[in-house]
Write a protein that holds these residues in place. Structure first.
Motif, PDB file in Angstrom:
ATOM      1  N   ARG A  23       0.899  -1.275   0.033  1.00 47.42           N
ATOM      2  CA  ARG A  23      -0.105   0.080   0.075  1.00 47.42           C
ATOM      3  C   ARG A  23       0.825   1.210   0.035  1.00 47.42           C
ATOM      4  N   GLU A  24       2.057   1.032  -0.104  1.00 45.93           N
ATOM      5  CA  GLU A  24       3.156   2.103  -0.173  1.00 45.93           C
ATOM      6  C   GLU A  24       3.120   2.927   1.066  1.00 45.93           C
ATOM      7  N   LEU A  25       2.886   2.511   2.015  1.00 46.31           N
ATOM      8  CA  LEU A  25       2.821   3.043   3.718  1.00 46.31           C
ATOM      9  C   LEU A  25       4.412   2.833   4.047  1.00 46.31           C
ATOM     10  N   LEU A  43      10.348   2.041  11.872  1.00 46.11           N
ATOM     11  CA  LEU A  43       9.686   1.635  13.223  1.00 46.11           C
ATOM     12  C   LEU A  43       8.750   2.707  13.480  1.00 46.11           C
ATOM     13  N   ARG A  44       9.251   3.920  13.417  1.00 46.26           N
ATOM     14  CA  ARG A  44       8.528   5.157  13.882  1.00 46.26           C
ATOM     15  C   ARG A  44       6.950   4.948  12.948  1.00 46.26           C
ATOM     16  N   LEU A  45       7.130   4.820  11.660  1.00 52.32           N
ATOM     17  CA  LEU A  45       5.977   4.952  10.599  1.00 52.32           C
ATOM     18  C   LEU A  45       4.934   3.962  11.188  1.00 52.32           C
ATOM     19  N   LEU A  46       5.486   2.548  11.496  1.00 49.19           N
ATOM     20  CA  LEU A  46       4.745   1.566  11.891  1.00 49.19           C
ATOM     21  C   LEU A  46       3.988   1.911  13.467  1.00 49.19           C
ATOM     22  N   GLN A  47       4.537   2.481  14.153  1.00 49.78           N
ATOM     23  CA  GLN A  47       4.154   2.874  15.697  1.00 49.78           C
ATOM     24  C   GLN A  47       2.955   3.909  15.235  1.00 49.78           C
ATOM     25  N   GLN A  48       3.104   4.829  14.311  1.00 50.58           N
ATOM     26  CA  GLN A  48       2.210   5.879  14.007  1.00 50.58           C
ATOM     27  C   GLN A  48       0.882   5.248  13.478  1.00 50.58           C
ATOM     28  N   PRO A  64      -1.756  10.490   5.576  1.00 46.39           N
ATOM     29  CA  PRO A  64      -1.092  11.923   5.681  1.00 46.39           C
ATOM     30  C   PRO A  64      -0.268  12.064   6.879  1.00 46.39           C
ATOM     31  N   PHE A  65      -0.404  11.142   7.765  1.00 48.02           N
ATOM     32  CA  PHE A  65       0.521  11.187   8.833  1.00 48.02           C
ATOM     33  C   PHE A  65       1.800  10.494   8.456  1.00 48.02           C
ATOM     34  N   ILE A  66       1.820   9.606   8.001  1.00 48.24           N
ATOM     35  CA  ILE A  66       3.085   8.746   7.353  1.00 48.24           C
ATOM     36  C   ILE A  66       3.543   9.670   6.355  1.00 48.24           C
TER      37      ILE A  66
END
Length: 151
Positions: A23-25, A43-48, A64-66
């Protein structure tokens, strides 16, 4: 770090990470040996993502947060697009709360009606009090034999 370590540290599965990648996240970086590689930023992206999903955000609403984090911001919710998602989510939650309050009022009305009918009406029959067999024993129709067996 490799996919298994990232999944463990993020509290998710490798399958979920591959899905986020599709999903390109989550970035799709590969080492020379072909293994996926990740770093602390991932890891920060996943935590978000996980935090927002815990709040009830669907996966697409996390985008948008990512993107905000990927742009180098210290938090994923400091960008205008992220704030817009927060506002939409609050509006959705307010609508759901309103619906639930309406349902609660209806249930309260039905309870009051049912309770008002009890004093002069027939005694309500509770299926649990007699095991559902109508014998008044509560032992599934076995009467005294069951009582003795249970002692």
């Amino acid at each position: 770090m490799r996919i298994g370590e990232l999944a463990e540290r993020a509290g998710t599965t490798t399958r979920a990470l591959r899905y986020y990648e599709s999903r390109e996240l989550l970035p799709a970086r590969r080492a020379v040996n072909g293994y996926r590689t990740y770093d602390e930023d991932d890891l920060r992206l996943l935590q978000q993502i996980r935090t927002l999903q815990d709040f009830g955000f669907d996966l697409e609403e996390t985008r948008p947060f990512i993107e905000c984090l990927r742009a180098g911001h210290p938090a994923g919710d400091v960008c205008p697009a992220s704030l817009a998602v927060y506002r939409r989510k609050l509006s959705e939650l307010d609508a759901l709360i309103g619906q639930l309050q309406g349902v609660r009022r209806q249930v309260g009305t039905e309870l009051a009606r049912a309770e008002a009918e009890l004093p002069g009406g027939p005694e309500p029959r509770c299926e649990l009090s007699d095991g559902g067999y109508g014998d008044g024993e509560g032992y599934g129709g076995y009467g005294d034999e069951w009582k003795e067996h249970r002692r």
